[in-house]
Design an enzyme around this catalytic site. Structure first.
Site, PDB file in Angstrom:
ATOM      1  N   ASP A   1      37.796  34.122  29.523  1.00  0.00           N
ATOM      2  CA  ASP A   1      37.782  33.369  30.431  1.00  0.00           C
ATOM      3  C   ASP A   1      36.177  32.799  30.503  1.00  0.00           C
ATOM      4  O   ASP A   1      36.254  31.224  30.265  1.00  0.00           O
ATOM      5  CB  ASP A   1      36.409  34.153  31.957  1.00  0.00           C
ATOM      6  CG  ASP A   1      37.085  34.670  32.876  1.00  0.00           C
ATOM      7  OD1 ASP A   1      38.513  34.832  33.089  1.00  0.00           O
ATOM      8  OD2 ASP A   1      37.565  36.020  33.227  1.00  0.00           O
TER       9      ASP A   1
ATOM     10  N   TYR B   1      41.412  27.420  41.820  1.00  0.00           N
ATOM     11  CA  TYR B   1      42.558  26.882  41.744  1.00  0.00           C
ATOM     12  C   TYR B   1      43.104  26.820  43.190  1.00  0.00           C
ATOM     13  O   TYR B   1      44.230  26.532  42.592  1.00  0.00           O
ATOM     14  CB  TYR B   1      42.756  27.024  40.649  1.00  0.00           C
ATOM     15  CG  TYR B   1      43.567  28.428  40.038  1.00  0.00           C
ATOM     16  CD1 TYR B   1      42.300  29.829  39.251  1.00  0.00           C
ATOM     17  CD2 TYR B   1      44.512  28.881  41.007  1.00  0.00           C
ATOM     18  CE1 TYR B   1      42.340  30.711  39.075  1.00  0.00           C
ATOM     19  CE2 TYR B   1      44.508  30.167  40.141  1.00  0.00           C
ATOM     20  CZ  TYR B   1      43.902  31.237  39.895  1.00  0.00           C
ATOM     21  OH  TYR B   1      43.692  32.761  39.291  1.00  0.00           O
TER      22      TYR B   1
ATOM     23  N   ASN C   1      22.252  29.598  43.662  1.00  0.00           N
ATOM     24  CA  ASN C   1      23.133  31.214  44.495  1.00  0.00           C
ATOM     25  C   ASN C   1      22.270  31.422  45.607  1.00  0.00           C
ATOM     26  O   ASN C   1      21.183  31.046  45.961  1.00  0.00           O
ATOM     27  CB  ASN C   1      22.617  32.612  43.634  1.00  0.00           C
ATOM     28  CG  ASN C   1      23.970  32.838  44.140  1.00  0.00           C
ATOM     29  OD1 ASN C   1      25.656  32.930  43.650  1.00  0.00           O
ATOM     30  ND2 ASN C   1      23.946  35.003  44.535  1.00  0.00           N
ATOM     31  N   ARG C   2      23.229  32.349  46.497  1.00  0.00           N
ATOM     32  CA  ARG C   2      22.596  32.145  47.983  1.00  0.00           C
ATOM     33  C   ARG C   2      22.030  33.154  48.008  1.00  0.00           C
ATOM     34  O   ARG C   2      21.160  32.667  48.668  1.00  0.00           O
ATOM     35  CB  ARG C   2      24.016  31.951  49.314  1.00  0.00           C
ATOM     36  CG  ARG C   2      23.767  32.358  50.054  1.00  0.00           C
ATOM     37  CD  ARG C   2      25.310  33.330  50.782  1.00  0.00           C
ATOM     38  NE  ARG C   2      26.049  34.397  50.513  1.00  0.00           N
ATOM     39  CZ  ARG C   2      26.811  34.593  50.572  1.00  0.00           C
ATOM     40  NH1 ARG C   2      28.260  34.667  51.946  1.00  0.00           N
ATOM     41  NH2 ARG C   2      27.828  35.140  50.105  1.00  0.00           N
TER      42      ARG C   2
ATOM     43  N   LYS D   1      37.573  45.108  35.434  1.00  0.00           N
ATOM     44  CA  LYS D   1      36.696  44.291  33.998  1.00  0.00           C
ATOM     45  C   LYS D   1      35.657  45.333  33.628  1.00  0.00           C
ATOM     46  O   LYS D   1      35.094  45.339  32.729  1.00  0.00           O
ATOM     47  CB  LYS D   1      37.022  42.831  34.923  1.00  0.00           C
ATOM     48  CG  LYS D   1      38.007  41.855  34.957  1.00  0.00           C
ATOM     49  CD  LYS D   1      37.217  40.514  35.043  1.00  0.00           C
ATOM     50  CE  LYS D   1      38.672  39.493  35.760  1.00  0.00           C
ATOM     51  NZ  LYS D   1      38.043  38.045  35.336  1.00  0.00           N
TER      52      LYS D   1
ATOM     53  N   THR E   1      42.214  42.482  35.309  1.00  0.00           N
ATOM     54  CA  THR E   1      42.030  41.445  36.232  1.00  0.00           C
ATOM     55  C   THR E   1      40.946  42.837  37.488  1.00  0.00           C
ATOM     56  O   THR E   1      40.450  44.043  36.672  1.00  0.00           O
ATOM     57  CB  THR E   1      42.631  41.384  36.497  1.00  0.00           C
ATOM     58  OG1 THR E   1      42.169  39.665  37.550  1.00  0.00           O
ATOM     59  CG2 THR E   1      44.126  42.097  37.053  1.00  0.00           C
TER      60      THR E   1
ATOM     61  N   ALA F   1      31.706  35.185  36.991  1.00  0.00           N
ATOM     62  CA  ALA F   1      32.376  34.015  36.339  1.00  0.00           C
ATOM     63  C   ALA F   1      30.787  33.453  36.297  1.00  0.00           C
ATOM     64  O   ALA F   1      31.017  32.354  34.921  1.00  0.00           O
ATOM     65  CB  ALA F   1      33.174  32.820  37.543  1.00  0.00           C
TER      66      ALA F   1
ATOM     67  N   GLY G   1      27.798  34.694  40.859  1.00  0.00           N
ATOM     68  CA  GLY G   1      28.581  36.310  39.821  1.00  0.00           C
ATOM     69  C   GLY G   1      28.857  36.596  38.781  1.00  0.00           C
ATOM     70  O   GLY G   1      28.022  35.856  37.648  1.00  0.00           O
TER      71      GLY G   1
HETATM   72  P1  ATR Z   1      32.876  36.387  40.721  1.00  0.00           P
HETATM   73  O1  ATR Z   1      32.793  37.818  39.651  1.00  0.00           O
HETATM   74  O2  ATR Z   1      34.230  35.499  40.153  1.00  0.00           O
HETATM   75  O3  ATR Z   1      31.951  35.147  39.940  1.00  0.00           O
HETATM   76  P2  ATR Z   1      31.155  37.470  42.749  1.00  0.00           P
HETATM   77  O4  ATR Z   1      30.583  37.893  42.293  1.00  0.00           O
HETATM   78  O5  ATR Z   1      32.207  37.920  44.077  1.00  0.00           O
HETATM   79  O6  ATR Z   1      32.689  36.583  41.789  1.00  0.00           O
HETATM   80  O7  ATR Z   1      30.502  36.012  43.111  1.00  0.00           O
HETATM   81  C1  ATR Z   1      30.977  34.755  43.653  1.00  0.00           C
HETATM   82  C2  ATR Z   1      29.556  34.280  44.149  1.00  0.00           C
HETATM   83  O8  ATR Z   1      30.487  33.140  45.173  1.00  0.00           O
HETATM   84  C3  ATR Z   1      27.949  34.681  43.884  1.00  0.00           C
HETATM   85  O9  ATR Z   1      27.738  34.034  43.180  1.00  0.00           O
HETATM   86  C4  ATR Z   1      27.999  34.668  46.300  1.00  0.00           C
HETATM   87  O10 ATR Z   1      26.600  34.055  46.283  1.00  0.00           O
HETATM   88  P3  ATR Z   1      26.337  35.494  46.670  1.00  0.00           P
HETATM   89  O11 ATR Z   1      25.861  36.509  45.558  1.00  0.00           O
HETATM   90  O12 ATR Z   1      25.081  34.978  47.719  1.00  0.00           O
HETATM   91  O13 ATR Z   1      27.042  36.392  47.444  1.00  0.00           O
HETATM   92  C5  ATR Z   1      28.699  33.250  45.971  1.00  0.00           C
HETATM   93  N1  ATR Z   1      29.585  33.225  47.876  1.00  0.00           N
HETATM   94  C6  ATR Z   1      30.626  33.931  48.291  1.00  0.00           C
HETATM   95  N2  ATR Z   1      30.686  33.320  49.626  1.00  0.00           N
HETATM   96  C7  ATR Z   1      29.517  32.116  49.579  1.00  0.00           C
HETATM   97  C8  ATR Z   1      28.697  31.880  50.676  1.00  0.00           C
HETATM   98  N3  ATR Z   1      29.320  31.041  51.868  1.00  0.00           N
HETATM   99  N4  ATR Z   1      28.048  30.867  50.397  1.00  0.00           N
HETATM  100  C9  ATR Z   1      27.288  30.485  49.420  1.00  0.00           C
HETATM  101  N5  ATR Z   1      27.763  31.309  48.228  1.00  0.00           N
HETATM  102  C10 ATR Z   1      28.934  32.522  48.355  1.00  0.00           C
END
Ligand code: ATR
Length: 276
Positions: free
Chosen positions: A101, A218, A151-152, A65, A61, A131, A129
């Protein structure tokens, strides 16, 4: 005594010992599943030494990974799609890794909405990201014809879409409400809605009544997104089931029994999540 573990850094938050411990007791298997703190930089060495340490394998984890993926001799297509592995075992001196996953997400969806593939012509995945990459791969592997990514940070979504130009589209985050109308399956893979994070502020009014709404978050068990979707009568899929199902391939491989994801297991984990 068969031994397996989960490696991470730190390891205090890791819940998988609760899952594997539950199954070891249920199936009467003489085995252990522990948390092992492995420092960044030490992952490949630890994995290379699994057999010598008497370990059948391990889960991997955050933040290991990707390093684990790089240390494998062989990986499954899901791991390639994500560039990360979370389940490792050894075979004839070779390290084999998979990304469970992807399977975990699909099986959780299968459990809650059997036959969902038949009705999902368009899936909208929020986030880009690791996931999201796994989930997009899973959806495409089940034949979903069109997946839209929002995505943001748009560049990350566009990078994923570039690999599958005919099936993956991207959507501007700010225009999401207008884009919901044609969606059959909505999946949140962002951290929005998690305890301590802002909620996912997305109005659902334009979503078709038949649409399925899924969240991989979750903690809490029922996110604000899931609660609002359920109140509108949508079929909903919570994230905890994905955590439970992703544990199945590792347990089967290491301990030799394919375990069942039961309501008793769900309650065991849910009690822990509620307590935090
Ligand atoms: P994981 O591997 O679990 O997917 P990650 O790579 O950290 O984790 O991805 C987190 C996701 O949540 C990303 O798509 C992130 O958007 P950014 O790529 O723009 O950072 C999104 N995320 C986190 N906080 C956010 C927020 N406040 N508003 C919109 N998207 C958010």
């Amino acid at each position: 005594m068969i031994r397996a573990c989960c490696i991470g850094w730190p390891v205090t938050h890791i819940r998988s010992p609760l899952i594997h411990g539950f199954w070891l007791a249920q199936y009467g298997i003489a085995g252990t599943y522990t948390r092992e703190a492995v420092e960044p930089g030490d992952v490949a060495r630890f994995l290379r030494g699994l057999e010598d340490q008497g370990l059948a394998g391990c889960n991997v984890t955050i933040p290991h990974k990707e390093a684990a993926f790089a240390a494998m001799d062989e990986v499954d297509p899901g791991a390639v799609a994500v560039g990360a592995v979370n389940t490792v075992w050894h075979e004839d001196g070779r390290l084999i890794g998979m990304n469970s996953d992807v399977v975990g997400f699909l099986k959780n969806l299968d459990d809650h909405v059997p036959g969902w593939e038949g009705e999902v012509a368009h899936a909208l995945v929020l986030g880009a990201g690791g996931a999201a990459r796994g989930i997009v791969h899973g959806l495409l592997s089940r034949g979903v014809p069109v997946v839209t990514l929002a995505n943001r940070s748009p560049g990350k979504a566009e990078a994923i879409a570039a690999a599958h130009p005919s099936t993956i589209r991207t959507q501007v985050w700010q225009d999401l409400p207008a884009a919901l109308g044609g969606v059959d399956l909505l999946v949140n893979t962002t951290s929005l809605g998690m305890t301590g994070q802002p909620p996912l502020d997305l109005p659902l009014q334009t979503l078709k009544p038949s649409a399925i709404v899924s969240d991989i978050v979750y903690v809490p068990l029922e996110t604000d997104l899931i609660a609002r979707a359920a109140a509108r009568g949508h079929r909903t899929v919570e994230g905890l089931g994905m955590l439970l199902h992703q544990a199945v391939p590792g347990f089967a491989r290491w301990f030799g029994v394919t375990p069942q994801v039961t309501s008793a297991l769900y309650e065991h984990l849910a009690a822990d999540v509620r307590g935090h």
